[in-house]
Write an enzyme that holds these catalytic residues in place. Structure first.
Site, PDB file in Angstrom:
ATOM      1  CG  PHE A 141      33.005  27.209  49.858  1.00 35.01           C
ATOM      2  CD1 PHE A 141      32.130  27.975  50.589  1.00 35.01           C
ATOM      3  CD2 PHE A 141      32.999  27.344  48.477  1.00 35.01           C
ATOM      4  CE1 PHE A 141      31.250  28.855  49.967  1.00 35.01           C
ATOM      5  CE2 PHE A 141      32.123  28.209  47.841  1.00 35.01           C
ATOM      6  CZ  PHE A 141      31.252  28.974  48.592  1.00 35.01           C
ATOM      7  CE  LYS A 142      32.195  33.168  49.247  1.00 39.05           C
ATOM      8  NZ  LYS A 142      31.396  32.636  50.366  1.00 39.05           N
ATOM      9  CG  ASP A 143      40.678  29.326  51.835  1.00 39.55           C
ATOM     10  OD1 ASP A 143      40.891  30.545  51.726  1.00 39.55           O
ATOM     11  OD2 ASP A 143      40.619  28.744  52.939  1.00 39.55           O
TER      12      ASP A 143
END
Ligand code: PLP
Length: 434
Positions: free
Chosen positions: A106-108
């Site tokens: 999700f850090k993208d």
């Protein structure tokens, strides 16, 4: 938009300054001075809006006039160029899959948004110094930051990771990109990497030599875009006439804190749940009222191996530093590695769903909260693709998993890293590789 430091001992700054600095000079986290609710009509019409429109409405007050509206929209369009599917697990539980981006975590979204903001500010102020993003990673952050910042003009990225402590796929994501990305392989554990980064930020010699910033979730440009996920889920679920509960597997508490910011903007949310591993600081706090940080413990959900959650202070600020108010909006539960493995197996056999260790903890915590309650729709955030945690997945499930294209395309690439074992070697690198 104006930001202040939650340590209350530093000057107020603009969005741009907050993004470039990362942390305030008094080492406090930046927080927006005002938060304006979005109009009811936004939530009433949300199903007619695209992801980019939703994101734009949510983030624009936090950026203010520092990025032109059209430019902000095109940044968001670029950042959000993949899907955020909601997968039904049970009659009242769904998984919000946040792992369809380039590095499958999700850090993208946060990393890509921050990179494009820094790139934008650099091109606006042509003759400013290059910025160096210095980041320590236990696995997922580094890959997302490397991919998000690849090729961004005027930004160099230096990533420190613990040698032998990240999965093969995660290591490939960190070490094969080249260009403006350098991977430093540290002889030590994650905490050693983190300590070196912290020392570097305080080092006066480095301060004169280069502009350093961090790309951890303390940076507002990485933290705030995570609000979007919760709004996207609401867009799909609002017709169901049930109140929403979000369960978020948490380490530094940036993601869940962004959900609470979405709630502050008016997103109808009944309750938040945090799931953790043995690093159970927040669940203990919610139970006892005592907040004790501790040294982190290694687990199979290693992106949550955090003993002093950096964003928790923002969560408190969002609840007016009032414990009772926080308790009524947040529940927390912690799980052992064997409970996590059991949940992964259960989801596979009972629901034919493959969860990673972090998502599985989110699922367990959600199920626990929903026990004996009715009228609620639960969503747990599936924060990474299970393929990234192959070595700890149950073997039969690991063997049946297909390798996604994003991962296939890097497996054959050659690893390039520089080995270091002391702070002086990091400093030497930073002073001699402008
Ligand atoms: C970073 C990460 C988390 C924890 O997110 P926070 O915002 O630090 O709470 C959870 N799961 C995965 C897979 C991660 O990479």
């Amino acid at each position: 938009m104006t930001y202040f430091s939650l340590n209350h001992n530093a000057p107020e700054v603009t969005f741009e300054e907050a993004v470039v600095r990362g942390l305030a000079p008094d080492k406090g986290l930046y927080f927006p001075k005002t938060i304006q609710q979005l109009p009811d009509s936004f939530f009433q019409n949300i199903e007619n809006l695209s992801h980019v429109d939703i994101a734009f409405e949510a983030i624009k007050q936090f950026v203010g006039d520092e990025i032109h509206e059209e430019d902000l929209k095109s940044i968001l369009k670029d950042v959000l160029s993949f899907d955020f599917p909601l997968v039904k697990i049970d009659k009242n539980i769904a998984s919000l899959e946040l792992y369809h981006g380039p590095t499958m975590a999700f850090k993208d979204v946060g990393a890509r948004f921050m990179a494009r903001c820094l790139g934008y500010f650099n091109s606006k102020n042509k003759n400013t110094n290059k910025v160096t993003v210095l980041v320590a990673t236990s696995g997922d952050t580094g890959g997302a930051v490397a991919s998000g910042f690849l090729g961004v003009d005027g930004v160099d990225v230096v990533i420190l990771y613990p040698s032998g402590k990240v999965s093969d796929i995660q290591e490939k994501q960190l070490t094969t990109l080249g260009q403006n990305i350098t991977a430093l392989e540290v002889d030590g554990v994650f905490d050693d990497c983190q300590d070196m980064v912290k020392t570097a930020f305080l080092d006066e010699d480095l301060k004169t030599a280069r502009t350093l910033t961090s790309a951890n979730s303390i940076n507002i440009a990485r933290w705030l875009p995570q609000m979007f996920y919760y709004l996207f889920a609401y867009k799909t679920l609002k017709q169901k006439d049930k109140k929403l509960v979000f369960s978020v597997p948490s380490g530094n508490y940036g993601n869940i804190c962004a959900g609470m910011m979405a709630q502050k903007l008016g997103l109808p949310t009944h309750h938040f749940v945090t799931g953790t591993n043995a690093n159970n600081i927040v669940p203990e706090y919610l139970k006892t009222g005592n907040y004790f940080t501790k040294a982190s413990v290694a687990t199979i959900s290693n992106a949550m191996d955090v003993g002093a959650p950096s964003n928790f202070i923002r969560i408190e600020a969002l609840h007016n530093n009032n414990f009772a108010q926080l308790q009524s909006n947040l529940s927390g539960y912690s799980y052992t590695d064997s409970e996590t493995i059991e949940a992964i197996k259960f989801l596979k056999t009972e629901h034919n769903y493959t969860a990673d260790p972090h998502g599985a903890i989110g699922y367990l915590a959600l199920r626990k909260y929903l026990e004996n309650k009715t009228g609620l729709q639960g969503v747990f955030l599936e924060t990474a693709h299970p393929i990234k945690f192959l070595p700890v997945m149950p073997k039969s499930i690991a063997d049946s998993m297909e390798t996604p294209q994003q991962i296939k395309s890097i497996l054959h690439k050659e690893k390039k890293s520089i080995k270091i074992s002391s702070y002086n070697q990091l400093k030497h690198f930073l002073l001699n590789n402008p």
